[in-house]
Scaffold this active site. Sequence first.
Site, PDB file in Angstrom:
ATOM      1  N   ASP A  53     110.444  85.187  26.274  1.00 57.44           N
ATOM      2  CA  ASP A  53     111.160  84.650  25.121  1.00 57.44           C
ATOM      3  C   ASP A  53     110.197  83.762  24.337  1.00 57.44           C
ATOM      4  O   ASP A  53     109.711  82.743  24.847  1.00 57.44           O
ATOM      5  CB  ASP A  53     112.365  83.847  25.610  1.00 57.44           C
ATOM      6  CG  ASP A  53     113.240  83.324  24.476  1.00 57.44           C
ATOM      7  OD1 ASP A  53     112.732  83.154  23.346  1.00 57.44           O
ATOM      8  OD2 ASP A  53     114.426  83.069  24.736  1.00 57.44           O
ATOM      9  N   CYS A 120      93.297  95.352  40.590  1.00 57.09           N
ATOM     10  CA  CYS A 120      94.023  96.611  40.383  1.00 57.09           C
ATOM     11  C   CYS A 120      93.606  97.320  39.106  1.00 57.09           C
ATOM     12  O   CYS A 120      94.025  98.452  38.864  1.00 57.09           O
ATOM     13  CB  CYS A 120      95.531  96.356  40.364  1.00 57.09           C
ATOM     14  SG  CYS A 120      96.220  95.907  41.970  1.00 57.09           S
ATOM     15  N   TYR A 149     100.742  98.386  36.990  1.00 61.67           N
ATOM     16  CA  TYR A 149     100.368  96.968  37.064  1.00 61.67           C
ATOM     17  C   TYR A 149      98.915  96.795  36.640  1.00 61.67           C
ATOM     18  O   TYR A 149      98.580  95.898  35.855  1.00 61.67           O
ATOM     19  CB  TYR A 149     100.586  96.464  38.486  1.00 61.67           C
ATOM     20  CG  TYR A 149     100.136  95.053  38.739  1.00 61.67           C
ATOM     21  CD1 TYR A 149     100.901  93.967  38.324  1.00 61.67           C
ATOM     22  CD2 TYR A 149      98.941  94.791  39.429  1.00 61.67           C
ATOM     23  CE1 TYR A 149     100.486  92.664  38.576  1.00 61.67           C
ATOM     24  CE2 TYR A 149      98.526  93.496  39.677  1.00 61.67           C
ATOM     25  CZ  TYR A 149      99.298  92.443  39.253  1.00 61.67           C
ATOM     26  OH  TYR A 149      98.889  91.142  39.492  1.00 61.67           O
ATOM     27  N   ASN A 178      93.538  90.088  46.087  1.00 62.47           N
ATOM     28  CA  ASN A 178      94.391  89.845  47.255  1.00 62.47           C
ATOM     29  C   ASN A 178      94.302  88.409  47.783  1.00 62.47           C
ATOM     30  O   ASN A 178      93.781  88.155  48.865  1.00 62.47           O
ATOM     31  CB  ASN A 178      94.028  90.821  48.374  1.00 62.47           C
ATOM     32  CG  ASN A 178      94.308  92.257  48.009  1.00 62.47           C
ATOM     33  OD1 ASN A 178      95.390  92.597  47.564  1.00 62.47           O
ATOM     34  ND2 ASN A 178      93.300  93.108  48.176  1.00 62.47           N
ATOM     35  N   ALA A 193     100.019  92.096  51.961  1.00 69.19           N
ATOM     36  CA  ALA A 193      99.763  92.555  53.331  1.00 69.19           C
ATOM     37  C   ALA A 193      99.586  91.426  54.349  1.00 69.19           C
ATOM     38  O   ALA A 193     100.193  91.481  55.430  1.00 69.19           O
ATOM     39  CB  ALA A 193      98.563  93.495  53.351  1.00 69.19           C
ATOM     40  N   ARG A 220      90.671  96.582  52.628  1.00 69.29           N
ATOM     41  CA  ARG A 220      90.837  95.567  51.579  1.00 69.29           C
ATOM     42  C   ARG A 220      90.003  94.346  51.948  1.00 69.29           C
ATOM     43  O   ARG A 220      89.531  94.204  53.075  1.00 69.29           O
ATOM     44  CB  ARG A 220      92.306  95.124  51.456  1.00 69.29           C
ATOM     45  CG  ARG A 220      93.283  96.189  51.009  1.00 69.29           C
ATOM     46  CD  ARG A 220      93.078  96.601  49.563  1.00 69.29           C
ATOM     47  NE  ARG A 220      94.130  97.494  49.100  1.00 69.29           N
ATOM     48  CZ  ARG A 220      94.121  98.819  49.272  1.00 69.29           C
ATOM     49  NH1 ARG A 220      93.116  99.390  49.932  1.00 69.29           N
ATOM     50  NH2 ARG A 220      95.095  99.565  48.807  1.00 69.29           N
TER      51      ARG A 220
END
Length: 323
Positions: A53, A120, A149, A178, A193, A220
């Site tokens: 908004d 990502c 994403y 991460n 994770a 990862r």
Amino acid sequence: MKTALVLGAGGFIGGHLVKRLQSDGYWVRGVDLKPHDFAGCPADDFFLGDLKDLTVMRRAMDRQFDAVYQLAADMGGAGYLFTGENDAEVMRNSAQVNLNVAETARQTDNRNIFYSSSACIYPKENQTDPQNPNCAEASAYPADPDSEYGWEKLFSERLYESYNRNHGLNVKTARFHNVFGPLGTYQGGREKAPAAICRKVAQAADGGTVEVWGAGDQTRSFLYVDEAVEAVMRLMRSDFAGPVNIGSDEMVSINDLARMAIDISGKNLAIDNIPGPEGVRGRNSDNAMIRAKLGWAPTQPLRLGMEQTYNWVAQQVETTAVG
């Protein structure tokens, strides 16, 4: 006294960042859709509001701040981002927030901005080998993120770069890898994770099993939240705009992450690999640029962060069970 605006202050990293800024002598305004789940309201001035908004955004940024930290996003772990069920909301919600941030910052002459992007954004083709992912900053193009994403994050990177060129906004961009630690979401579907595995281990009876999505050989790297905040502060003090990776380069398979949590718990548990969303096969932070530009990189061992995180998650699980 220096002032800072933290958008997304009710989130995991945002909450830790507010505390760090205050410890460094800042007066901090925080804004989010929700209060922090575990840290109360640490900001000097905090209000609830939907930053999609424009009226709320203008209320949040109604003055000049020494620094604006933009961490507000629609996000979560693999169970939220990689099923495809939330793609439209993730893209619309986060893009609208960033559009509002950029334009309001231009109008109010708030030029010193931090933007939290994500690993990502990296092409999925560069992350098919669990042992040899390529996540160097320059590898972002040709673009082909593995999730909507990631596409939204890449769009917003370009948005802020455009406002930098055309309107003089000094936006510094970090690609988080991460981030984990205490005071983060550990249940409900949006957890990442480390928190999810710590919860499963804490809930499991000795001699039982822990479910891990996928084959477990996907890799990862995970960055402890204190080091993430330290990197953000160093980036904002520097003359480097990024984008730059903020992550650990200690790569681990998801099964080995589960084994680490099991060992920390002292329980005798087996791993049960089951079908579930996995994301890319391999991802690890390439820290060559952060070392070159900031003269620093994260160094805390994963084991230490997992011990701190497991102990906190186990305490939450025990408290919930007693309640």
